[in-house]
Design an enzyme around this catalytic site. Structure first.
Site, PDB file in Angstrom:
ATOM      1  N   ASP A 190      40.980  40.182  36.837  1.00 18.59           N
ATOM      2  CA  ASP A 190      41.784  41.066  37.681  1.00 18.59           C
ATOM      3  C   ASP A 190      41.169  41.038  39.082  1.00 18.59           C
ATOM      4  O   ASP A 190      40.017  41.439  39.273  1.00 18.59           O
ATOM      5  CB  ASP A 190      41.768  42.484  37.094  1.00 18.59           C
ATOM      6  CG  ASP A 190      42.634  43.459  37.891  1.00 18.59           C
ATOM      7  OD1 ASP A 190      42.918  43.189  39.081  1.00 18.59           O
ATOM      8  OD2 ASP A 190      43.002  44.504  37.331  1.00 18.59           O
TER       9      ASP A 190
ATOM     10  N   PHE B 215      38.675  49.259  35.309  1.00 25.06           N
ATOM     11  CA  PHE B 215      39.836  50.061  35.693  1.00 25.06           C
ATOM     12  C   PHE B 215      40.680  50.350  34.458  1.00 25.06           C
ATOM     13  O   PHE B 215      41.113  49.441  33.757  1.00 25.06           O
ATOM     14  CB  PHE B 215      40.667  49.356  36.764  1.00 25.06           C
ATOM     15  CG  PHE B 215      41.667  50.288  37.385  1.00 25.06           C
ATOM     16  CD1 PHE B 215      41.247  51.264  38.272  1.00 25.06           C
ATOM     17  CD2 PHE B 215      43.004  50.224  37.050  1.00 25.06           C
ATOM     18  CE1 PHE B 215      42.154  52.159  38.825  1.00 25.06           C
ATOM     19  CE2 PHE B 215      43.918  51.118  37.599  1.00 25.06           C
ATOM     20  CZ  PHE B 215      43.490  52.084  38.488  1.00 25.06           C
TER      21      PHE B 215
END
Lengths: 412, 412
Positions: A197, A126
């Site tokens: 994450d 991301f």
């Protein structure tokens, strides 16, 4: 034997999680497959937010910082998130956004590995995780670099130059589930630290940060935790790393004694040092409701249903859409993926827009990725059938070619 | 002639702003003097937040990022705040918190003055502004220092060593109003930049950032803008400084093309570069309602009433509480103060707690500061009388000495 809709009705009827769907406000005419981007609205959130606004803010006003627990809400919710991600009390705070939290933990991790300059990230991860790190690197001016690595080459890339391995546990585009335990072990063996994450994994699969000996983690609450649009992020810092290096966004909530109003900064020596300033209480309170609901459910049941939903979706695509150029980019093996199936198509953008028009909500990630997320607390097995049949109609009729599905939009 | 309660009733009746009070949900049994810390609840906020939750999130789900303007909400609200602070469209965003915004603008300002190492701040200013700057300085490792200056010595302290003069326009403790125009001029003449924190001034007095040629400003929306507990902050960057230096918290919302999901960071070249990550939409939407209300009111009327409220409060203290050791630390001259009167007393903490018990809400700032804020949109002239009479009873009876008023609390 092809799957039939009645097979799926049967699965819905037997689903031990099926009572949760009634706890959400989901429009009847929508088939929602974007809980991996924005989770649905828990009905209880409406009540809770009104309580916060009318009673806590409206009636109790400033006193609520003490009497309604506002002042410690980041820690209170953090301790709840901790239970979902295999952390202990005092290791998680719900605060700021995911990117800012990455900034904090990356800054601390780099200080802990002063002599190493390489940050490993997966090359298609991301982007904000990389962007915020590039901003940090530019600010530090200490010669750090991000080394972008292909997924399958991560383990080999962990050398003794590496300060930090920073990865998303479930890939936002492909849904690949990374091997937290093995990668963390390899990183530690090489003297590196790890940051995970959890944005696309928390709430939808079991996570064991402490069992995996993870150093730092971050995540958001607006996907599978159903916290509401842009709800605050969270971060985890292993107890063994607390009270050592100072995260640099040193706002007053991270001060040892905020209400002493001292002139000079003194850090808290626990997870509270990872706070920064005053937090949006209404948004935090809304997020807490979604987290509470996931905590009530059995994460093993959630994971089991999630894998099954994905497997059935893949089969339905194969059984009904084999003639169209829709590649399945998510692993077929349930244990290797999060809770989404992604299809790639050069016409992905327009197909997703055409699906929206008939009430099937997925999303598109540039350049060619159509994502369908499954939220076991509210996605029904029959939703898969109904969505695939609508997709089939769109593909058979080339509906997606219409101009109205090919106009750019801001948020895809 | 002493002021009488009927004088104040008369003022309430003639008050051109008196219709606004009915637009707030304020409990009848409370005299609220803490709008300088947490503004009261506008009734319209309740409706708006329910609309955002039920319709925009609940029904429209992910589509609302486009269809409900979520994606541009920081800029939309920023442009409204701009009108309150003398800025232009495209110079303000409503985002993150005040401290984080200070981090961003200080980082940029220091890059713009590479060869200067001194940051001037007022020695008793709001601590988070200094704390966050100390965190930045430690991170930069470039030898910057904060030089803490007494209020009256600021102009003399602006030398050609100074990179940045960073001040709060209205002092959080004393209510002193700093001379934005003169200080900014002096700073520019010396080649320094200025950052103004408007947290205690926006919404309660006219602010002319562009007329004063200000470089950067920050502020919060939860005080006189009535945005709700911990509602997002804002920042202002003069057009002439945009697109030059990159603020370092480079999350994806500050990227040139967030939804292109590129690997490398490319900055927006306008105010959007000062965004970072996804924002808490419910909190932003709530904040917008409070800002809209202030925009409807005439800021000259607000300022006029604010000064009058302060002046009357001072007179009432002098007329009824002369026997007690309550020093007025706020300037007597209305033009020199914001919208609060602060009294100092070694027993300030306990007195404020005793006042709370009888429904008079002010607050305490260590070590001896009792603050009474006036919000012209809802503070009534008679509130001043009623509060001072209750304070008089507490002082006459030494009520504040009771043990229950002398126990420490988290948030003062």
């Amino acid at each position: 034997m092809k799957i039939t809709r009645s097979d799926l009705e049967e699965l819905d009827n037997r689903d031990p999680l099926n009572q949760y769907r009634s706890e959400f406000n989901i429009p009847e005419d929508i088939l929602y497959f974007d809980g991996n981007s924005l989770g649905a609205l828990p009905s209880a959130t409406v009540h809770r937010v009104n309580e916060v606004i009318l009673n806590e803010w409206g009636s109790n006003l400033i006193n609520s910082w003490n009497s309604s627990g506002w002042y410690t809400l980041s820690e209170t919710i953090g301790n709840k998130i901790a239970k979902l991600i295999g952390a202990d009390d005092g290791e998680v705070v719900c605060v700021d956004g995911t990117g800012l939290n990455i900034n904090k933990v990356h800054a601390v991790a780099l200080k802990m590995r002063k002599n190493r300059k390489v940050i490993l990230m997966e090359e298609t991860g991301f982007p904000t995780d990389a962007y915020i790190t590039q901003g940090l690197i530019d600010q530090l001016e200490q010669g750090h670099i991000i080394r972008f690595i292909k997924k399958d080459e991560i383990l080999d890339a962990i050398t003794d130059e590496v300060a930090l391995v920073s990865l998303t546990q479930v890939h936002y585009k492909t849904g690949h589930l990374f091997d937290m335990k093995t990668i963390t072990q390899k990183a530690h063996a090489a003297g590196a630290l790890v940051v995970w994450d959890l944005s696309h994994s928390a709430g939808v699969l079991p996570i064991e940060l402490n069992k995996c000996n993870v150093d730092f983690a971050v995540g958001c609450t607006y996907k599978f935790l159903n916290g509401g649009p842009g709800s605050p992020g969270y971060l985890y810092v292993s107890k063994r790393h607390q009270g050592k290096q100072i995260q640099p966004l040193t706002g007053w909530w991270s001060h040892k004694k905020p209400f002493a109003f001292e002139q000079n900064y003194r850090p808290k020596n626990d997870i509270g040092q990872f706070l920064s300033g005053t937090q949006p209480i209404i948004a935090l309170a809304a997020a807490e409701v979604g987290i509470d609901m996931v905590l009530r459910a059995d994460i093993a049941l959630i994971r089991g249903k999630s894998i099954e939903l994905g497997g059935i979706f893949i089969r339905l695509i194969q059984e009904h859409l084999i003639d169209y150029d829709l590649d399945i980019v998510t692993p077929r093996n349930g244990a290797d993926r999060g809770s989404q199936i992604s299809l790639s198509s050069p016409n992905g953008f327009a197909i997703i827009q055409a699906l929206k028009e008939v009430g099937v909500i997925g999303d598109f990630r540039s350049p060619d990725n159509m994502r369908f997320g499954f939220a076991p607390l509210y996605t029904r097995y029959t939703d898969l059938w109904d969505a695939v049949k609508k997709l089939q109609v769109i593909m058979e009729n080339d509906t997606w070619r219409a101009e109205r599905f090919n106009n750019p939009i801001d948020v895809t």
